[in-house]
Design an enzyme around this catalytic site. Structure first.
Site, PDB file in Angstrom:
ATOM      1  N   GLY A  12       0.787  -1.232   0.000  1.00  0.00           N
ATOM      2  CA  GLY A  12       0.000   0.000   0.000  1.00  0.00           C
ATOM      3  C   GLY A  12       0.815   1.275   0.000  1.00  0.00           C
ATOM      4  O   GLY A  12       0.335   2.321   0.447  1.00  0.00           O
ATOM      5  N   ARG A  65     -14.102 -16.445 -10.100  1.00  0.00           N
ATOM      6  CA  ARG A  65     -13.740 -15.052 -10.344  1.00  0.00           C
ATOM      7  C   ARG A  65     -15.011 -14.191 -10.494  1.00  0.00           C
ATOM      8  O   ARG A  65     -15.073 -13.068 -10.003  1.00  0.00           O
ATOM      9  CB  ARG A  65     -12.900 -14.994 -11.633  1.00  0.00           C
ATOM     10  CG  ARG A  65     -11.980 -13.825 -11.726  1.00  0.00           C
ATOM     11  CD  ARG A  65     -11.043 -13.967 -12.914  1.00  0.00           C
ATOM     12  NE  ARG A  65      -9.857 -14.754 -12.631  1.00  0.00           N
ATOM     13  CZ  ARG A  65      -8.835 -14.362 -11.877  1.00  0.00           C
ATOM     14  NH1 ARG A  65      -8.851 -13.190 -11.297  1.00  0.00           N
ATOM     15  NH2 ARG A  65      -7.794 -15.139 -11.697  1.00  0.00           N
ATOM     16  N   MET A  90      -3.615  -6.962  -7.255  1.00  0.00           N
ATOM     17  CA  MET A  90      -2.954  -7.972  -8.072  1.00  0.00           C
ATOM     18  C   MET A  90      -3.921  -9.060  -8.524  1.00  0.00           C
ATOM     19  O   MET A  90      -3.650 -10.252  -8.370  1.00  0.00           O
ATOM     20  CB  MET A  90      -1.777  -8.574  -7.284  1.00  0.00           C
ATOM     21  CG  MET A  90      -0.786  -7.524  -6.818  1.00  0.00           C
ATOM     22  SD  MET A  90      -0.093  -6.527  -8.157  1.00  0.00           S
ATOM     23  CE  MET A  90       1.101  -7.691  -8.812  1.00  0.00           C
ATOM     24  N   ILE A  92      -6.633 -10.263 -11.826  1.00  0.00           N
ATOM     25  CA  ILE A  92      -7.214 -10.058 -13.145  1.00  0.00           C
ATOM     26  C   ILE A  92      -8.711  -9.866 -12.962  1.00  0.00           C
ATOM     27  O   ILE A  92      -9.350 -10.560 -12.164  1.00  0.00           O
ATOM     28  CB  ILE A  92      -6.899 -11.269 -14.060  1.00  0.00           C
ATOM     29  CG1 ILE A  92      -5.395 -11.282 -14.329  1.00  0.00           C
ATOM     30  CG2 ILE A  92      -7.703 -11.200 -15.344  1.00  0.00           C
ATOM     31  CD1 ILE A  92      -4.938 -12.439 -15.192  1.00  0.00           C
ATOM     32  N   ASN A 107      -5.333   2.431 -13.048  1.00  0.00           N
ATOM     33  CA  ASN A 107      -4.367   1.490 -12.472  1.00  0.00           C
ATOM     34  C   ASN A 107      -2.971   2.081 -12.566  1.00  0.00           C
ATOM     35  O   ASN A 107      -2.657   2.794 -13.525  1.00  0.00           O
ATOM     36  CB  ASN A 107      -4.423   0.174 -13.266  1.00  0.00           C
ATOM     37  CG  ASN A 107      -3.448  -0.873 -12.761  1.00  0.00           C
ATOM     38  OD1 ASN A 107      -3.366  -1.127 -11.563  1.00  0.00           O
ATOM     39  ND2 ASN A 107      -2.695  -1.475 -13.674  1.00  0.00           N
ATOM     40  N   HIS A 109       0.875   0.953 -13.057  1.00  0.00           N
ATOM     41  CA  HIS A 109       1.594  -0.231 -13.534  1.00  0.00           C
ATOM     42  C   HIS A 109       3.093   0.070 -13.586  1.00  0.00           C
ATOM     43  O   HIS A 109       3.495   1.135 -14.065  1.00  0.00           O
ATOM     44  CB  HIS A 109       1.083  -0.635 -14.923  1.00  0.00           C
ATOM     45  CG  HIS A 109       1.766  -1.860 -15.444  1.00  0.00           C
ATOM     46  ND1 HIS A 109       1.416  -3.127 -15.048  1.00  0.00           N
ATOM     47  CD2 HIS A 109       2.810  -2.003 -16.302  1.00  0.00           C
ATOM     48  CE1 HIS A 109       2.210  -4.003 -15.642  1.00  0.00           C
ATOM     49  NE2 HIS A 109       3.055  -3.350 -16.415  1.00  0.00           N
ATOM     50  N   SER A 136       3.467   3.767 -15.292  1.00  0.00           N
ATOM     51  CA  SER A 136       2.356   4.348 -16.048  1.00  0.00           C
ATOM     52  C   SER A 136       1.079   4.311 -15.225  1.00  0.00           C
ATOM     53  O   SER A 136       0.808   3.327 -14.539  1.00  0.00           O
ATOM     54  CB  SER A 136       2.087   3.539 -17.327  1.00  0.00           C
ATOM     55  OG  SER A 136       3.252   3.358 -18.105  1.00  0.00           O
ATOM     56  N   GLU A 143      -8.540  -5.200 -21.826  1.00  0.00           N
ATOM     57  CA  GLU A 143      -7.213  -5.668 -22.225  1.00  0.00           C
ATOM     58  C   GLU A 143      -6.238  -5.459 -21.063  1.00  0.00           C
ATOM     59  O   GLU A 143      -6.010  -4.325 -20.641  1.00  0.00           O
ATOM     60  CB  GLU A 143      -6.736  -4.892 -23.455  1.00  0.00           C
ATOM     61  CG  GLU A 143      -5.479  -5.431 -24.062  1.00  0.00           C
ATOM     62  CD  GLU A 143      -4.943  -4.513 -25.171  1.00  0.00           C
ATOM     63  OE1 GLU A 143      -3.754  -4.614 -25.485  1.00  0.00           O
ATOM     64  OE2 GLU A 143      -5.732  -3.679 -25.687  1.00  0.00           O
ATOM     65  N   ASP A 145      -3.590  -4.460 -18.717  1.00  0.00           N
ATOM     66  CA  ASP A 145      -2.538  -3.430 -18.800  1.00  0.00           C
ATOM     67  C   ASP A 145      -2.499  -2.755 -20.170  1.00  0.00           C
ATOM     68  O   ASP A 145      -1.466  -2.207 -20.572  1.00  0.00           O
ATOM     69  CB  ASP A 145      -1.153  -4.011 -18.469  1.00  0.00           C
ATOM     70  CG  ASP A 145      -1.097  -4.599 -17.067  1.00  0.00           C
ATOM     71  OD1 ASP A 145      -1.731  -4.029 -16.172  1.00  0.00           O
ATOM     72  OD2 ASP A 145      -0.418  -5.626 -16.878  1.00  0.00           O
ATOM     73  N   GLU A 174       6.081   6.261  -9.028  1.00  0.00           N
ATOM     74  CA  GLU A 174       4.657   5.907  -8.933  1.00  0.00           C
ATOM     75  C   GLU A 174       3.954   6.821  -7.937  1.00  0.00           C
ATOM     76  O   GLU A 174       2.841   7.307  -8.176  1.00  0.00           O
ATOM     77  CB  GLU A 174       4.492   4.446  -8.486  1.00  0.00           C
ATOM     78  CG  GLU A 174       4.984   3.420  -9.487  1.00  0.00           C
ATOM     79  CD  GLU A 174       4.799   1.989  -8.996  1.00  0.00           C
ATOM     80  OE1 GLU A 174       4.140   1.776  -7.964  1.00  0.00           O
ATOM     81  OE2 GLU A 174       5.321   1.079  -9.654  1.00  0.00           O
TER      82      GLU A 174
HETATM   83  C1  GAR Z   1       3.378  -1.164  -7.384  1.00  0.00           C
HETATM   84  O1  GAR Z   1       4.725  -1.107  -7.761  1.00  0.00           O
HETATM   85  C2  GAR Z   1       2.479  -1.261  -8.600  1.00  0.00           C
HETATM   86  O2  GAR Z   1       2.999  -0.608  -9.717  1.00  0.00           O
HETATM   87  C3  GAR Z   1       2.431  -2.748  -8.816  1.00  0.00           C
HETATM   88  O3  GAR Z   1       2.391  -3.305  -7.533  1.00  0.00           O
HETATM   89  C4  GAR Z   1       3.098  -2.469  -6.635  1.00  0.00           C
HETATM   90  C5  GAR Z   1       2.260  -2.250  -5.401  1.00  0.00           C
HETATM   91  O4  GAR Z   1       2.996  -1.579  -4.409  1.00  0.00           O
HETATM   92  N1  GAR Z   1       1.280  -3.111  -9.582  1.00  0.00           N
HETATM   93  C6  GAR Z   1       1.250  -4.115 -10.449  1.00  0.00           C
HETATM   94  O5  GAR Z   1       2.212  -4.813 -10.664  1.00  0.00           O
HETATM   95  C7  GAR Z   1      -0.064  -4.309 -11.150  1.00  0.00           C
HETATM   96  N2  GAR Z   1      -0.018  -5.427 -12.041  1.00  0.00           N
HETATM   97  P1  GAR Z   1       2.250  -0.879  -3.186  1.00  0.00           P
HETATM   98  O6  GAR Z   1       1.307  -1.899  -2.584  1.00  0.00           O
HETATM   99  O7  GAR Z   1       3.367  -0.548  -2.226  1.00  0.00           O
HETATM  100  O8  GAR Z   1       1.541   0.317  -3.700  1.00  0.00           O
END
Ligand code: GAR
Length: 210
Positions: A12, A65, A90, A92, A107, A109, A136, A143, A145, A174
């Site tokens: 988080g 799901r 994390m 889908i 999102n 990424h 990003s 689709e 990502d 990020e």
């Molecule tokens: C982040 O780096 C984010 O970009 C990635 O998970 C991490 C979460 O960190 N997201 C993905 O890979 C999405 N497929 P956080 O819990 O410390 O924010």
């Protein structure tokens, strides 16, 4: 104020960046709930510490799901969000879930999309000896990502970068760009179309942060 729901699965740190932005009046809205599919996610504690409704919705308790995403839709809609932010969520998503929130779900990424969609982005970037890497923010479409990019931050990869150092550098960025993108959206400056996003009518992404 506009209402923000954040979905997480783990640490988080991006949620924390959103919380900090809100406390400095730089988010443009109020985080009304944080939902995690992992009940032990540290981000749930961050939410509680900030006085935000923290909801654990463990996916393991659902048979499919579709069933999980149906439950998730209900919890999200109870909070009447203007925007849904996936901050390290994390999972889908089913088409039904994506369609329900199309154009108001973003999102973060850890790559310069469209490069390195999916998982293990830092390892793959190092493997390829790329000189530039980054992160990003994009609108979520069916689709994986692959939705329209809103904002990116790029950085130079150093010869001695490891997965861990690269991950840290990317996450620092990020934490900068995610609150900005959310604020733009809540200010009504972002327009979503499946052809691509625009800000104030200008095609995105801008490349000013490269
Ligand atoms: C982040 O780096 C984010 O970009 C990635 O998970 C991490 C979460 O960190 N997201 C993905 O890979 C999405 N497929 P956080 O819990 O410390 O924010």
């Amino acid at each position: 104020p506009p209402r923000v729901v954040v979905l997480i699965s783990g640490n988080g740190s991006n949620l924390q960046a959103l919380i900090d932005a809100q406390s400095h009046d730089r988010l443009g809205g109020e985080i009304v709930a944080v939902i995690s599919n992992e009940p032990d996610a540290y981000g749930l504690k961050r939410a509680r510490d900030a006085g935000i409704d923290a909801v654990a919705l463990p996916h393991r308790e659902y048979d499919s799901r579709e069933a999980y995403d149906g439950a998730l839709i209900k919890v999200i809609e109870r909070h009447e969000p203007d925007v849904i932010v996936l901050a390290g969520f994390m999972r889908i998503l089913t088409p039904r879930f994506v369609q329900r929130f199309l154009g108001r779900m973003m999102n973060i990424h850890p790559s310069l999309l469209p490069a390195y969609q999916g998982l293990n982005t830092h390892a793959r970037a190092l493997e390829d000896n790329v000189t530039q890497h980054g992160c990003s923010v994009h609108f979520v479409t069916e689709e994986l990502d692959g939705g329209p990019v809103v904002l990116q931050a790029a950085l130079n990869v150093a010869d001695d970068d490891s997965i861990d150092t690269l991950k840290q550098k990317v996450q620092d960025r990020e934490h900068l760009i995610l609150p900005i993108a959310v604020q733009w959206f809540l200010q009504g400056r972002l327009q979503f179309s499946s052809q691509g996003a625009t800000m104030d009518g200008h095609p995105l992404p801008l490349h000013g942060m490269r």
